[in-house]
Scaffold this motif. Structure first.
Motif, mmCIF file in Angstrom:
data_model
loop_
_atom_site.group_PDB
_atom_site.id
_atom_site.type_symbol
_atom_site.label_atom_id
_atom_site.label_comp_id
_atom_site.label_asym_id
_atom_site.label_seq_id
_atom_site.Cartn_x
_atom_site.Cartn_y
_atom_site.Cartn_z
ATOM 1 N N ALA A 88 0.850 -1.189 0.000
ATOM 2 C CA ALA A 88 0.000 0.000 0.000
ATOM 3 C C ALA A 88 0.884 1.237 0.000
ATOM 4 N N THR A 89 0.614 2.152 -0.918
ATOM 5 C CA THR A 89 1.405 3.375 -1.022
ATOM 6 C C THR A 89 0.792 4.491 -0.179
ATOM 7 N N ASP A 90 1.629 5.413 0.292
ATOM 8 C CA ASP A 90 1.204 6.561 1.108
ATOM 9 C C ASP A 90 0.160 6.137 2.147
ATOM 10 N N TYR A 91 0.519 5.122 2.913
ATOM 11 C CA TYR A 91 -0.378 4.526 3.913
ATOM 12 C C TYR A 91 -0.635 5.524 5.036
ATOM 13 N N ASN A 92 -1.908 5.708 5.393
ATOM 14 C CA ASN A 92 -2.278 6.750 6.352
ATOM 15 C C ASN A 92 -3.460 6.312 7.208
ATOM 16 N N ASP A 93 -3.958 7.199 8.033
ATOM 17 C CA ASP A 93 -5.038 6.862 8.961
ATOM 18 C C ASP A 93 -6.428 7.082 8.377
ATOM 19 N N ASP A 111 -0.615 14.602 6.724
ATOM 20 C CA ASP A 111 -0.951 13.374 7.443
ATOM 21 C C ASP A 111 -1.894 12.463 6.662
ATOM 22 N N THR A 112 -2.299 12.874 5.466
ATOM 23 C CA THR A 112 -3.034 11.959 4.599
ATOM 24 C C THR A 112 -2.092 11.095 3.768
ATOM 25 N N HIS A 113 -0.789 11.183 4.083
ATOM 26 C CA HIS A 113 0.201 10.406 3.348
ATOM 27 C C HIS A 113 1.055 9.523 4.263
#
Length: 279
Positions: A88-93, A111-113
């Protein structure tokens, strides 16, 4: 010319043998070492366009040369290798795939990245920056996937944070896929050479928070990948604004599903933008 012709004449047999062995050693030492084959070397696609919908993956019968790519949203994609490695790329919350991936990459711009609290069970967490400001370098092989990164800079207020983010490159199923992350500047020749040959580019096209549209088009021209998949746009209007600047340089296709199956044999001959549902 023979080795013997290079030796002095009328030498005793023992000296001649010793001289011959010495000459062989010098020739071997002078010969250039065979370079290890470059991963993701630059080359062009040789087959006509034929992107296989995900639903036909098993029917195609060539799963060892295919990678499944799903646009989860924003800058997050899920990749599935032929042997089942999940990334998963640019995994975030906020935007996550339905499954727990084996490998995650992150970028720091917003923080979306990234996430500071990744779930337990993720085997490899690759952050595209270091806390001390030095560039990070990855060279990771997991089963049939090879991952490396190219550090890039990000804006930090009125200043620049050098090596603050990364482009991640994934070699899987014979394809070289580059996720440009939260790119803030046009790539230099050094960046392009570090990337090597790229077949598929996952490109942020918002035109404001990342690179402006003209800069992104210049970057895509430099990378020269057969297939570009847009990401990181916030509305249909924003996507259409990017597409309207393409001119005649790219074909534009729109997939019905957020998942596609890609292979080296199905890369388009003409540079193509493929829009996956979602944003």
């Amino acid at each position: 010319m023979s080795f013997r012709s290079l030796l002095p004449v009328r030498m005793p047999p023992g000296q001649a043998l010793f001289a011959l062995l010495s000459l062989c050693s010098m020739l071997l030492a002078a010969a250039p070492a065979r370079a290890e084959p470059e991963k993701c070397p630059r080359m062009v696609a040789e087959r006509p366009s034929r992107i296989i919908p995900a639903a036909f993956r098993l029917a195609a019968g060539e799963t060892d040369r295919q990678v499944r790519l799903t646009f989860v949203g924003h800058a997050t994609f899920l990749m599935e290798s032929p042997r089942g490695v999940t990334i998963a790329t640019d995994y975030n919350d906020y935007v996550r795939p339905d499954i727990l991936p084996q490998i995650v990459t992150m970028n720091r711009a917003h923080d979306t990245h990234y996430t500071n609290n990744p779930p337990a069970g993720i085997e490899h967490i690759l952050r595209g920056w270091s806390e001390d400001g030095s560039p990070v370098h990855y060279d990771l092989t997991v089963d049939d996937v090879w991952i490396h990164n190219v550090p890039t800079n990000i804006r930090q207020g009125a200043a620049t944070r050098y090596d603050g983010n990364s482009i991640f490159v994934f070699e899987v199923a014979g394809l070289c896929i580059a996720h440009l992350g939260h790119l803030h500047h046009v790539l230099t020749q050094d960046h392009l050479e570090a990337l090597g040959r790229i077949d598929v580019v996952l490109a942020p096209v918002d035109g404001s928070y990342t690179l402006d549209i003209e800069g992104m088009l210049e970057t895509l021209k430099g990378i020269n990948a057969p297939l570009v998949i847009p990401m990181h746009y916030f509305s249909t209007w924003g996507l259409d604004r990017f597409l309207s600047h393409l001119g005649k340089n790219y074909e534009v296709t729109r997939a019905e599903s957020p998942s596609v199956v890609l292979s080296r044999e199905t890369l388009p001959r003409k540079p193509t933008i493929m829009v996956l549902p979602g944003r």
